[in-house]
Scaffold this motif. Structure first.
Motif, PDB file in Angstrom:
ATOM      1  N   HIS A   4       0.840  -1.195   0.000  1.00 35.67           N
ATOM      2  CA  HIS A   4       0.000   0.000   0.000  1.00 35.67           C
ATOM      3  C   HIS A   4       0.876   1.245   0.000  1.00 35.67           C
ATOM      4  O   HIS A   4       2.097   1.169   0.226  1.00 35.67           O
ATOM      5  N   ASP A   5       0.233   2.373  -0.251  1.00 31.30           N
ATOM      6  CA  ASP A   5       0.980   3.632  -0.402  1.00 31.30           C
ATOM      7  C   ASP A   5       0.171   4.761   0.201  1.00 31.30           C
ATOM      8  O   ASP A   5      -0.956   5.030  -0.239  1.00 31.30           O
ATOM      9  N   GLY A   6       0.705   5.398   1.230  1.00 29.96           N
ATOM     10  CA  GLY A   6       0.022   6.537   1.841  1.00 29.96           C
ATOM     11  C   GLY A   6       1.054   7.507   2.379  1.00 29.96           C
ATOM     12  O   GLY A   6       2.253   7.188   2.459  1.00 29.96           O
ATOM     13  N   VAL A   7       0.601   8.691   2.732  1.00 28.69           N
ATOM     14  CA  VAL A   7       1.518   9.706   3.262  1.00 28.69           C
ATOM     15  C   VAL A   7       0.926  10.281   4.544  1.00 28.69           C
ATOM     16  O   VAL A   7      -0.284  10.529   4.613  1.00 28.69           O
ATOM     17  N   ILE A   8       1.782  10.497   5.517  1.00 28.50           N
ATOM     18  CA  ILE A   8       1.365  11.208   6.720  1.00 28.50           C
ATOM     19  C   ILE A   8       2.420  12.258   7.046  1.00 28.50           C
ATOM     20  O   ILE A   8       3.552  12.151   6.562  1.00 28.50           O
ATOM     21  N   PRO A   9       2.078  13.291   7.807  1.00 22.65           N
ATOM     22  CA  PRO A   9       3.122  14.216   8.256  1.00 22.65           C
ATOM     23  C   PRO A   9       4.184  13.428   9.006  1.00 22.65           C
ATOM     24  O   PRO A   9       3.879  12.505   9.766  1.00 22.65           O
ATOM     25  N   ARG A  10       5.421  13.793   8.766  1.00 27.23           N
ATOM     26  CA  ARG A  10       6.539  13.066   9.363  1.00 27.23           C
ATOM     27  C   ARG A  10       6.392  12.901  10.876  1.00 27.23           C
ATOM     28  O   ARG A  10       6.743  11.873  11.438  1.00 27.23           O
ATOM     29  N   SER A  11       5.854  13.926  11.529  1.00 26.44           N
ATOM     30  CA  SER A  11       5.740  13.887  12.995  1.00 26.44           C
ATOM     31  C   SER A  11       4.758  12.806  13.444  1.00 26.44           C
ATOM     32  O   SER A  11       4.761  12.408  14.608  1.00 26.44           O
ATOM     33  N   LYS A  12       3.922  12.342  12.555  1.00 29.70           N
ATOM     34  CA  LYS A  12       2.917  11.325  12.910  1.00 29.70           C
ATOM     35  C   LYS A  12       3.411   9.896  12.631  1.00 29.70           C
ATOM     36  O   LYS A  12       2.653   8.936  12.797  1.00 29.70           O
ATOM     37  N   LEU A  13       4.661   9.753  12.234  1.00 33.94           N
ATOM     38  CA  LEU A  13       5.183   8.422  11.910  1.00 33.94           C
ATOM     39  C   LEU A  13       5.000   7.406  13.034  1.00 33.94           C
ATOM     40  O   LEU A  13       4.494   6.309  12.799  1.00 33.94           O
ATOM     41  N   PRO A  14       5.407   7.740  14.267  1.00 34.00           N
ATOM     42  CA  PRO A  14       5.291   6.726  15.329  1.00 34.00           C
ATOM     43  C   PRO A  14       3.834   6.287  15.531  1.00 34.00           C
ATOM     44  O   PRO A  14       3.543   5.101  15.618  1.00 34.00           O
ATOM     45  N   GLU A  15       2.953   7.280  15.570  1.00 33.33           N
ATOM     46  CA  GLU A  15       1.533   6.995  15.788  1.00 33.33           C
ATOM     47  C   GLU A  15       0.971   6.147  14.646  1.00 33.33           C
ATOM     48  O   GLU A  15       0.221   5.189  14.858  1.00 33.33           O
ATOM     49  N   MET A  16       1.391   6.481  13.415  1.00 36.98           N
ATOM     50  CA  MET A  16       0.851   5.764  12.258  1.00 36.98           C
ATOM     51  C   MET A  16       1.351   4.333  12.231  1.00 36.98           C
ATOM     52  O   MET A  16       0.598   3.413  11.912  1.00 36.98           O
ATOM     53  N   LEU A  17       2.580   4.130  12.591  1.00 34.04           N
ATOM     54  CA  LEU A  17       3.127   2.772  12.570  1.00 34.04           C
ATOM     55  C   LEU A  17       2.403   1.886  13.583  1.00 34.04           C
ATOM     56  O   LEU A  17       2.080   0.728  13.309  1.00 34.04           O
ATOM     57  N   GLU A  18       2.140   2.439  14.748  1.00 35.31           N
ATOM     58  CA  GLU A  18       1.369   1.691  15.754  1.00 35.31           C
ATOM     59  C   GLU A  18       0.004   1.318  15.213  1.00 35.31           C
ATOM     60  O   GLU A  18      -0.500   0.215  15.438  1.00 35.31           O
ATOM     61  N   PHE A  19      -0.593   2.243  14.477  1.00 34.80           N
ATOM     62  CA  PHE A  19      -1.909   1.985  13.902  1.00 34.80           C
ATOM     63  C   PHE A  19      -1.835   0.854  12.882  1.00 34.80           C
ATOM     64  O   PHE A  19      -2.703  -0.026  12.854  1.00 34.80           O
ATOM     65  N   VAL A  20      -0.802   0.876  12.058  1.00 31.87           N
ATOM     66  CA  VAL A  20      -0.648  -0.177  11.043  1.00 31.87           C
ATOM     67  C   VAL A  20      -0.523  -1.551  11.710  1.00 31.87           C
ATOM     68  O   VAL A  20      -1.168  -2.517  11.291  1.00 31.87           O
ATOM     69  N   TYR A  21       0.283  -1.631  12.748  1.00 27.78           N
ATOM     70  CA  TYR A  21       0.426  -2.912  13.451  1.00 27.78           C
ATOM     71  C   TYR A  21      -0.901  -3.341  14.078  1.00 27.78           C
ATOM     72  O   TYR A  21      -1.258  -4.517  14.072  1.00 27.78           O
TER      73      TYR A  21
END
Lengths: 392, 291
Positions: free
Chosen positions: A256-273
């Motif tokens: 998949h391919d998506g973009v988030i603000p860099r500052s949201k990386l940790p939060e987004m990765l947790e969401f993906v898991y």
């Protein structure tokens, strides 16, 4: 229903190379990497380097406004296209731009690049060439946690360093790459960063030192700097073929391919898991971490329709979350048909109408990928149902 | 002159305007503008009260700002957190270099003039990742996004940059910012005999023609930037300086000749674009020369 597929596969020549003016003219069907190969002995290269560059064509790169690992410093494809030849839907051959950028008038090239073939078929392009950097330093850094790695990314950028590339891989990718390419890393590694700095030798040394300091502050387990070009190439092979290496783990993968603000990386990765756990499917993550572009890679068995359905739904949940966090539904791979229903997450009816108006500059009819990018185009409902039908 | 304070006011002005509308920020038009015949009786819109930063994500290096904000105001705010738009402090196109930084962003973006760090850092088309515009019928629409990397949909904001507000009024702009610490030193060189002169001819040529162009323009050259092969020159109003294959020129003080398009394909496409975005030719009539 029906239609004609046009391939530019046989249009794969380099037509003209102008070294002194740092540009070349190529046909659309030429693989991206061959452009750089053609001029490397003259000290030049074509900067946009999607991971698929050995097979993806410049025409495809233009269609998708392709990115790649070095986007962070060198920009996306549109920033390297000086001129194009495009056949519009009426069959008119249009020549726009040339060897020189920045001309006055409306930026038609900026509109066409990334329009996914919906405005016409690009057949040739004048591309900008960059001088090959005099020095390059590549480092692979291991971390005990994804959080430490993502904090490192944020701090590197915040302190004013712009690396040429800043990529992240989680343990899912690392496991596959170890199996496929024998990549060695310390026990307990759950995430790795690949950082590359390039430019003048003194500047590169200074930047890489600054990067290493940030890594150490964020509890890096191990920092490995490539000692020569062979080792550098090995580090990059592991990154660029990471997704392909997933084939060692499961019969099928979807990236998949998506973009988030860099500052949201940790939060987004947790969401993906969390999404992967809820849907009970495997996931591995590759990020162009420097610009917040994530590629969650689900691995599954496509012979099981239930798993296929889960992969599609999990992907949509992740992309929706990207938009909720202030990002985009696509950083590189485009909208096509797959993400048409998600366009309304980012764009209001007025915004989409504005885009439809822009499309009409070149395409006022039903040709040229008519059912892609913009929702609610007539005749497309059946087409999208058929795509869904392949999923389950 | 109408001076709106909100985007809704701008939309209302445009939707109600039956006659032509002209956007300008100063008593006289921008030096490189074409003041078309339709503009004399037009409703003038100034964005001098539509200013300020709407949102600034410092760690993500993205800022959303109203287009009436001066470049200087934006740069000062960004500098507080070590960021900037990668422009030099001077502007070779401006007689008083420091005055140029007080120009509003809407003018900078609408004219998209070359600057002294173009080769090293790109330009407005590279830094702008999103916009809100007001269309000729008053519709407010957004293009692009706040994501620094984004390929969703068509990049209509690219069309607006350099379009001199002839397709819509640029109201809000989203930029990705640059670390101030990494800003390169410009390589623009100024002629010692032409200090304080105003360029009325901005000329970009291929690198292989740069030396010849410099020689040809001779003492008329006010400044030049070798990395981008760009020259800022003072020429007489009816003077035609030497041209080179594949080059382009922007002029000031030459009326309709400030912008000249000769490629029939480009002219046809530009006319079609104007018909689609501003069918009644309400917006800045004459601004692009060919319409």
């Amino acid at each position: 229903m029906g239609g004609v597929v046009i391939s530019t596969k046989k249009m794969s020549k380099i037509l003209e190379v102008d070294i002194e003016n740092r540009c070349l003219l190529a046909q659309a069907g030429i693989p991206n990497k061959r452009l750089s190969d053609a001029v490397k002995d003259r000290g030049l290269y074509f900067a946009p380097d999607p991971s698929s560059q050995s097979v993806s064509t410049i025409g495809g790169n233009i269609g998708e406004n392709a990115g790649g690992p070095h986007t962070l410093k060198y920009g996306v494809t549109v920033q390297h296209i000086l001129g194009i030849t495009m056949v519009d839907p009426t069959g008119e051959i249009l020549q726009l731009g040339g060897k020189l950028e920045g001309a006055p008038g409306y930026d038609f090239i900026g509109l066409i690049v990334g329009s996914e073939g919906t405005m016409g078929i690009v057949t040739e392009a004048w591309v900008k060439l960059n001088p090959i950097p005099k020095a390059v330093a590549t480092a692979l850094i291991s971390y005990r946690s994804v959080g430490d790695a993502t904090r490192t990314v944020a701090e590197i950028i915040a302190q004013g360093t712009i690396p040429a590339a800043l990529e992240m891989m989680d343990h899912g990718i690392l496991r596959a790459v170890r199996l496929a390419f024998g990549l060695d890393y310390p026990d307990g590694t759950l995430a790795m960063l690949l950082v590359e700095c390039d430019g003048e030798p003194e500047q590169v040394a200074h930047e890489m030192e600054a990067v290493q300091q940030v890594c150490r502050r964020n509890k890096a387990l191990d920092i490995r700097i490539a000692q020569d070009e062979t080792e550098r190439a090995k580090l990059w092979t592991a990154r660029k073929k990471g997704i392909g290496a997933m084939g060692r783990i499961a019969p099928s993968i979807v990236t998949h391919d998506g973009v988030i603000p860099r500052s949201k990386l940790p939060e987004m990765l947790e969401f993906v898991y969390d999404v992967a756990w809820r849907y009970q499917i495997g996931v591995a993550n590759l990020f162009h971490a420097g610009d917040g572009n994530l590629h969650p890679c689900f691995y599954f068995n496509d012979r099981d329709p239930e798993q296929v359905k889960k992969v599609v739904e999990a992907g949509e949940e992740i992309i929706r979350r990207c938009v909720e966090l202030g990002g985009s539904v696509s950083g590189e791979h485009g909208i096509g048909i797959e993400k048409i229903d998600l366009m309304s997450l980012m764009f209001s009816p007025e915004d989409l109408a504005l885009q439809a108006t822009a499309k009409r500059i070149f395409n006022d009819g039903e040709l040229c990928n008519p059912c892609k990018v913009l929702p609610n185009q007539k005749g497309c409902v059946e087409h999208r149902k058929r795509w869904r039908g392949t999923a389950w | 002159m109408v001076i709106p304070e909100s985007i809704e006011e701008i939309a209302s002005i445009l939707s109600e305007a039956r006659d032509t509308v002209n956007f300008h920020m100063r008593p006289q038009p921008h030096p490189f503008a074409i003041f078309g015949p339709g503009m004399a009786g037009a409703v003038g819109i100034s964005l001098s009260s539509y200013t300020g930063i709407i949102e600034h994500d410092v760690s993500d290096q993205v800022v959303v700002v109203r287009a009436g904000t001066s470049l200087n105001e934006l740069q000062a705010e960004l500098a507080k957190v070590g960021q900037c738009l990668p422009l030099p402090r001077f502007d070779p196109a401006c007689e008083l270099a420091t005055a140029s930084i007080h120009e509003p962003l809407i003018d900078k973006i609408a004219f998209n003039l070359p600057h002294g760090l173009h080769s090293q850092c790109g330009s407005w088309r590279d830094w702008i990742i999103g916009m809100r515009i007001v269309q000729s019928d008053g519709t407010i629409a957004k293009c692009g996004s706040k994501a620094v990397k984004n390929v969703a949909g068509f990049d209509v904001q690219k069309l607006m940059i350099g379009a001199r507000n002839s397709l819509g009024l640029i109201a809000d702009v989203t930029f990705k910012t640059f670390p101030l610490e990494a800003l390169p030193v410009p390589e623009v060189q100024f002629s010692t005999t032409m200090i304080g002169r105003s360029p009325n001819w901005i000329h970009r040529v291929l690198p292989t023609d740069f030396a010849a162009a410099l020689r040809s323009h001779g003492l008329r050259v006010i400044a030049f930037d070798k990395p981008s092969s760009t020259m800022w020159v003072e020429a007489g109003p009816n003077e035609n300086l030497r041209r080179f294959k594949g080059d382009w020129v922007l002029r000031a003080g030459c009326g309709k000749r400030n912008l000249e398009f000769t490629d029939p394909t480009v002219i046809q496409l530009m006319k079609r674009t104007k018909e689609l975005f501003d069918p009644s030719h309400k917006l800045n009539p004459g601004a692009m020369g060919i319409f």
